[in-house]
Scaffold this active site. Structure first.
Site, mmCIF file in Angstrom:
data_model
loop_
_atom_site.group_PDB
_atom_site.id
_atom_site.type_symbol
_atom_site.label_atom_id
_atom_site.label_comp_id
_atom_site.label_asym_id
_atom_site.label_seq_id
_atom_site.Cartn_x
_atom_site.Cartn_y
_atom_site.Cartn_z
ATOM 1 C CG LEU A 182 -7.346 4.781 -7.729
ATOM 2 C CD1 LEU A 182 -7.911 5.312 -9.024
ATOM 3 C CD2 LEU A 182 -7.822 5.613 -6.580
ATOM 4 C CE1 TYR A 194 -3.225 -4.974 -12.065
ATOM 5 C CE2 TYR A 194 -5.157 -6.291 -11.517
ATOM 6 C CZ TYR A 194 -4.343 -5.192 -11.291
ATOM 7 O OH TYR A 194 -4.668 -4.310 -10.288
ATOM 8 C CE LYS A 202 -6.898 -2.709 -8.218
ATOM 9 N NZ LYS A 202 -6.824 -1.738 -7.111
ATOM 10 C CB ALA A 236 1.923 0.208 -7.561
HETATM 11 P P1 NAD Z 1 1.352 3.863 -6.295
HETATM 12 O O1 NAD Z 1 2.626 3.123 -6.184
HETATM 13 O O2 NAD Z 1 1.393 5.340 -6.369
HETATM 14 O O3 NAD Z 1 0.351 3.502 -5.105
HETATM 15 C C1 NAD Z 1 0.297 2.270 -4.463
HETATM 16 C C2 NAD Z 1 0.526 2.552 -2.985
HETATM 17 O O4 NAD Z 1 0.180 1.415 -2.203
HETATM 18 C C3 NAD Z 1 1.987 2.866 -2.661
HETATM 19 O O5 NAD Z 1 2.059 4.135 -2.044
HETATM 20 C C4 NAD Z 1 2.368 1.766 -1.684
HETATM 21 O O6 NAD Z 1 3.284 2.213 -0.715
HETATM 22 C C5 NAD Z 1 1.017 1.440 -1.076
HETATM 23 N N1 NAD Z 1 0.922 0.156 -0.382
HETATM 24 C C6 NAD Z 1 1.225 -1.075 -0.854
HETATM 25 N N2 NAD Z 1 1.008 -1.986 0.106
HETATM 26 C C7 NAD Z 1 0.541 -1.319 1.201
HETATM 27 C C8 NAD Z 1 0.144 -1.706 2.508
HETATM 28 N N3 NAD Z 1 0.179 -2.970 2.905
HETATM 29 N N4 NAD Z 1 -0.257 -0.751 3.377
HETATM 30 C C9 NAD Z 1 -0.300 0.540 2.997
HETATM 31 N N5 NAD Z 1 0.059 0.960 1.776
HETATM 32 C C10 NAD Z 1 0.479 0.037 0.889
HETATM 33 O O7 NAD Z 1 0.633 3.235 -7.582
HETATM 34 P P2 NAD Z 1 -0.775 3.525 -8.293
HETATM 35 O O8 NAD Z 1 -0.682 2.768 -9.572
HETATM 36 O O9 NAD Z 1 -1.090 4.950 -8.344
HETATM 37 O O10 NAD Z 1 -1.815 2.764 -7.374
HETATM 38 C C11 NAD Z 1 -2.894 3.381 -6.706
HETATM 39 C C12 NAD Z 1 -4.179 2.613 -6.980
HETATM 40 O O11 NAD Z 1 -4.516 2.753 -8.357
HETATM 41 C C13 NAD Z 1 -4.089 1.111 -6.711
HETATM 42 O O12 NAD Z 1 -5.300 0.653 -6.160
HETATM 43 C C14 NAD Z 1 -3.942 0.560 -8.116
HETATM 44 O O13 NAD Z 1 -4.350 -0.806 -8.226
HETATM 45 C C15 NAD Z 1 -4.854 1.495 -8.865
HETATM 46 N N6 NAD Z 1 -4.724 1.467 -10.327
HETATM 47 C C16 NAD Z 1 -3.529 1.713 -10.924
HETATM 48 C C17 NAD Z 1 -3.420 1.677 -12.306
HETATM 49 C C18 NAD Z 1 -2.111 1.947 -13.001
HETATM 50 O O14 NAD Z 1 -1.968 1.656 -14.182
HETATM 51 N N7 NAD Z 1 -1.132 2.523 -12.319
HETATM 52 C C19 NAD Z 1 -4.555 1.392 -13.090
HETATM 53 C C20 NAD Z 1 -5.778 1.165 -12.450
HETATM 54 C C21 NAD Z 1 -5.847 1.193 -11.069
#
Ligand code: NAD
Length: 298
Positions: A182, A194, A202, A236
């Protein structure tokens, strides 16, 4: 037989990882998840007590089954990498009953290569690898104020973690399989707020997607893509501090004026790892209501 997926980065039912797990489960895949060690106890307890039952519901009315939850810390690749203070941290020295070999030696901490080894021992192989995790300790700081340590930590947890996961899982991935991660538009366009090197992380992830697609394609017939997702109020994202503003901005400015659902990212993930996407690799696929195409805020 059905396909087997390992999804790294699921610790509650709000994020993209959970939605991807559900979409894959709905398509018939067996689901394994990797959960960050500090969040593991509460996640497993909540699962067991039925707190997620409502959101485990699949379109056919059944509940998503998670075959196994693996403790995972994506910033360490081998036992020697784990600092003493982390080993003795009581959130890591949890009271779980995992039967993994790390349990005695490393206070329940199971790391990169050990996760792949454990999955191999338990299930033999996988078809689908999903990386849905990121972490940047200084994400709220502008890049101009970010420390070397904060910047490298963001890259380590959010970019190298993917290289490491794929490196360790590739040998147990069945040819024809696929992997996704992602990403976020901040890799390509300046998104004030950010920070902490997360935009850099990213950008690395997107570049690595192309290189890894070549290498894993040649080496294991595995496809590698990344989904550039729009804003979602996950745990997150809330830590970054301006997610509500981004959701509102998207609603006002994107071609499609509707809420972006985590399930829409889940469905795209299911497509990308399926045979329907058999010629797609090395791509960034936008799932953001089209926001990335705009050049002017309206
Ligand atoms: P989320 O909190 O559901 O997921 C992030 C996860 O990363 C959590 O479960 C956390 O426990 C885990 N994590 C953090 N550090 C870690 C480590 N050292 N080892 C193992 N796990 C670890 O949040 P999300 O927003 O769904 O994030 C998932 C992906 O989506 C990420 O790559 C994020 O950058 C990406 N993303 C999110 C958004 C948004 O707006 N939420 C937008 C674009 C991309």
């Amino acid at each position: 037989r059905g396909k087997r997926a390992f999804i790294a980065g699921v610790a509650d039912d709000n994020g993209y990882g959970w939605a991807i797990a559900k979409a894959l489960a709905a398509a018939g895949a067996e689901i394994l998840v990797g959960t960050w060690v500090p969040a593991l106890n509460i996640f497993e307890t909540s699962l067991r007590r039925g707190k997620f039952d409502e959101s485990r519901k699949l379109p056919d009315g059944s509940l998503m089954d998670i075959a196994k939850v693996y403790p995972l810390d994506a910033v360490y690749d081998s036992p020697e990498d784990v600092p003493e203070d982390v080993k003795s941290n009581k959130r890591y020295a949890g009271s779980s009953n995992w039967t993994v070999k790390s349990f005695d030696k490393y206070n329940s901490l199971l790391i990169g290569q050990e996760v792949a080894e454990s999955v191999k021992n338990d299930f033999g192989s996988i078809d689908i690898l999903v990386h849905s995790l990121a972490n940047g300790p200084e994400v709220t700081k502008p890049l101009l104020e970010t420390s070397r340590r904060g910047y490298l930590a963001a890259i380590s947890a959010s970019s190298y973690s993917y290289v490491s996961l794929l490196q360790h899982f590739l040998p147990i991935m069945n040819p024809g399989g696929a992997s996704i991660s992602l990403t976020y538009i901040a890799a390509e366009r300046a998104i004030p707020g950010y920070g902490g090197g997360m935009s850099s992380a990213k950008a690395a992830l997107e570049s690595d997607t192309r290189v890894l697609a070549f290498e894993a394609g040649r080496k294991g017939k595995i496809r590698v893509n990344t989904i550039s997702a729009g804003p979602l109020g996950s745990r997150a994202a809330k830590a970054i501090g301006f997610i509500e503003k981004m959701i509102e901005y998207s609603y006002v400015n994107a071609p499609l004026q509707k809420e972006l659902l985590a399930d829409e990212v889940g469905n795209t993930a299911a497509f990308l790892v399926s045979p329907l996407a058999s010629a797609i690799t090395g791509s960034i696929v936008y799932v953001d209501n089209g926001l990335n195409t705009m050049g002017l805020a309206v």
